[in-house]
Design an enzyme around this catalytic site. Structure first.
Site, PDB file in Angstrom:
ATOM      1  N   ARG A 171       0.847  -1.214   0.000  1.00 65.47           N
ATOM      2  CA  ARG A 171       0.000   0.000   0.000  1.00 65.47           C
ATOM      3  C   ARG A 171       0.875   1.254   0.000  1.00 65.47           C
ATOM      4  NH1 ARG A 171      -4.912   0.530  -1.381  1.00 65.47           N
ATOM      5  NH2 ARG A 171      -5.712  -1.017   0.091  1.00 65.47           N
ATOM      6  N   ARG A 186       0.804  -6.941  -9.503  1.00 63.70           N
ATOM      7  CA  ARG A 186       1.313  -6.356  -8.258  1.00 63.70           C
ATOM      8  C   ARG A 186       1.484  -7.387  -7.151  1.00 63.70           C
ATOM      9  NH1 ARG A 186      -3.490  -2.779  -5.286  1.00 63.70           N
ATOM     10  NH2 ARG A 186      -5.143  -4.343  -5.401  1.00 63.70           N
ATOM     11  N   HIS A 228      -0.001   3.214 -10.516  1.00 64.22           N
ATOM     12  CA  HIS A 228      -0.960   3.712  -9.509  1.00 64.22           C
ATOM     13  C   HIS A 228      -0.200   4.545  -8.467  1.00 64.22           C
ATOM     14  CE1 HIS A 228      -3.944   3.478  -6.312  1.00 64.22           C
ATOM     15  NE2 HIS A 228      -4.706   2.629  -6.966  1.00 64.22           N
ATOM     16  N   ASP A 245     -12.770   9.428  -6.367  1.00 63.51           N
ATOM     17  CA  ASP A 245     -12.365   8.234  -7.113  1.00 63.51           C
ATOM     18  C   ASP A 245     -12.894   8.414  -8.540  1.00 63.51           C
ATOM     19  OD1 ASP A 245     -11.488   5.785  -7.872  1.00 63.51           O
ATOM     20  OD2 ASP A 245     -12.598   4.635  -6.351  1.00 63.51           O
ATOM     21  N   GLU A 261      -3.013   8.539 -11.157  1.00 62.85           N
ATOM     22  CA  GLU A 261      -2.644   7.257 -11.764  1.00 62.85           C
ATOM     23  C   GLU A 261      -2.599   7.366 -13.285  1.00 62.85           C
ATOM     24  OE1 GLU A 261      -5.328   4.309 -10.077  1.00 62.85           O
ATOM     25  OE2 GLU A 261      -5.573   5.582  -8.327  1.00 62.85           O
TER      26      GLU A 261
HETATM   27  C1  BG6 Z   1      -7.997   3.124  -7.338  1.00 64.52           C
HETATM   28  C2  BG6 Z   1      -9.422   2.775  -7.622  1.00 64.52           C
HETATM   29  O1  BG6 Z   1      -7.274   3.060  -8.523  1.00 64.52           O
HETATM   30  O2  BG6 Z   1      -7.443   2.183  -6.428  1.00 64.52           O
HETATM   31  C3  BG6 Z   1     -10.200   2.747  -6.310  1.00 64.52           C
HETATM   32  O3  BG6 Z   1      -9.994   3.718  -8.519  1.00 64.52           O
HETATM   33  C4  BG6 Z   1      -9.554   1.778  -5.340  1.00 64.52           C
HETATM   34  O4  BG6 Z   1     -11.552   2.374  -6.568  1.00 64.52           O
HETATM   35  C5  BG6 Z   1      -8.093   2.160  -5.173  1.00 64.52           C
HETATM   36  O5  BG6 Z   1     -10.213   1.825  -4.105  1.00 64.52           O
HETATM   37  C6  BG6 Z   1      -7.302   1.232  -4.257  1.00 64.52           C
HETATM   38  O6  BG6 Z   1      -7.441  -0.081  -4.684  1.00 64.52           O
HETATM   39  P1  BG6 Z   1      -6.787  -1.258  -3.853  1.00 64.52           P
HETATM   40  O7  BG6 Z   1      -7.205  -2.522  -4.534  1.00 64.52           O
HETATM   41  O8  BG6 Z   1      -5.301  -1.052  -3.890  1.00 64.52           O
HETATM   42  O9  BG6 Z   1      -7.331  -1.139  -2.443  1.00 64.52           O
END
Ligand code: BG6
Length: 317
Positions: free
Chosen positions: A77, A103, A173, A218, A277
């Site tokens: 994360r 990932r 991302h 979002d 992103e």
């Molecule tokens: C973003 C999405 O790219 O990633 C969101 O648009 C999502 O909807 C976010 O919540 C995080 O995703 P994840 O799978 O890493 O929790």
């Protein structure tokens, strides 16, 4: 646990004295530690995940959650997760992992080089023999070039090595580190149409002013090729995301409730991050004939901004 033999092999083959070394990170996941005259960076083989980029004399450009998992089979994360070959949930298979399998996979090193100015470029690879999923059963090769210098250059190449055409979505991302997401503005998306994921995917049009974050955000900005500039006056800098080969930009901040719902994210971390992103997704998924390749690039840099709070410009090595 990290296999010491694997670590030694990586070190023997790719070490650049003073510029690149390999070590075991949290939970034993192997990471490349890059030090150049211009910046420091860290890249995990797990997900080919860039978790850290810090120009010399500045604060980190990328946000990392203090609550991130660092575990095989789970995403990291923060930093720059690589989303491939689908974005978000897989519509045809709710059991397939969100944002695809790249990932979650262990990538391999392909090369490491140093330029005359001391900047370092790593190349990592992944293919169908290493990572696949019944929800997307195709042969492919990914090559990811990470350039660490005065800018962070990220180049994701997809090759179609299967017999038929493939269609995929992808994203770099990027979690940007900001002083307070409520006090930044984002330029570069004026007038663009977007899908609002917080409002049932309704299609809307962005107004002419820079975007301000005032709640859970979002948004999937369609047909957008421009550079985004995140202006962070309190942080004393602008973060610039330039891109090529990408037709979609996603802007995401979870805000309060979503932050609380994420097990690998602190309840109070959402103001410190903003995702810009670089993507190809939704109407802009990529279709590649057999034997063809596609490259998507994001270049990220920070620029000083005068008039900010000097305490936010504190130097960190
Ligand atoms: C973003 C999405 O790219 O990633 C969101 O648009 C999502 O909807 C976010 O919540 C995080 O995703 P994840 O799978 O890493 O929790």
């Amino acid at each position: 646990m990290t296999d010491p033999g694997v670590l030694k092999q990586l070190q023997d083959r790719y070490e650049i004295p003073g510029g690149l070394r390999f070590e075991a990170g949290p939970k034993g996941l192997i990471r490349a530690v890059v030090a150049t005259p211009q910046a420091g960076a860290q890249v995990y083989l797990h997900g080919a995940h860039v978790t850290h980029y810090q120009p010399r004399g500045e604060r980190p450009v990328l946000f990392m959650s203090a609550h991130s998992w660092f575990e095989p089979g789970k995403p990291i994360r923060g930093g720059v997760p690589i989303v491939f070959p689908w974005f978000g949930p897989r519509a045809s298979d709710p059991s397939a992992p969100a944002h695809g399998f790249a990932r979650l996979a262990e990538w391999h090193m392909e090369s490491a080089t140093q330029a005359a100015d001391g900047s370092v470029t790593l190349v990592l690879g992944l293919d169908a023999a290493k990572a696949t999923n019944p929800a997307w059963p195709h042969a492919y090769e990914l090559r990811y070039r990470v350039g660490v210098g005065g800018t962070l250059g990220l180049f994701l190449e997809v090759r179609n090595t299967s017999d038929g055409a493939i269609t995929f979505e992808e994203a770099l991302h990027t979690y940007l580190a900001v002083s307070d997401v409520r006090r930044v503005s984002i330029a570069g998306l004026a007038g663009a149409d977007y899908l609002d994921k917080t409002d049932g995917m309704r299609r809307k049009t962005q107004g002419p002013d820079p975007i301000r974050i005032t709640g859970e955000t979002d948004r999937v900005y369609l047909n957008t090729q421009t550079t985004c500039v995140v202006d962070d006056p309190a942080g004393g800098r602008r973060l610039v995301v330039n891109k090529q080969g990408s037709d979609v930009t996603v802007v995401w901040d979870p805000w309060v409730a979503k932050a609380q719902a994420m097990p690998d994210f602190g309840d109070d971390e959402w103001p410190q991050m903003l995702c810009i992103e670089t993507c190809n997704a939704a109407d802009h998924a990529v279709t590649l004939p057999p034997g063809h390749r596609h490259e998507m690039r994001a270049t990220i840099r920070s620029e000083p901004r005068y008039g900010g709070d000097p305490r936010c410009r504190a130097h960190v090595s």
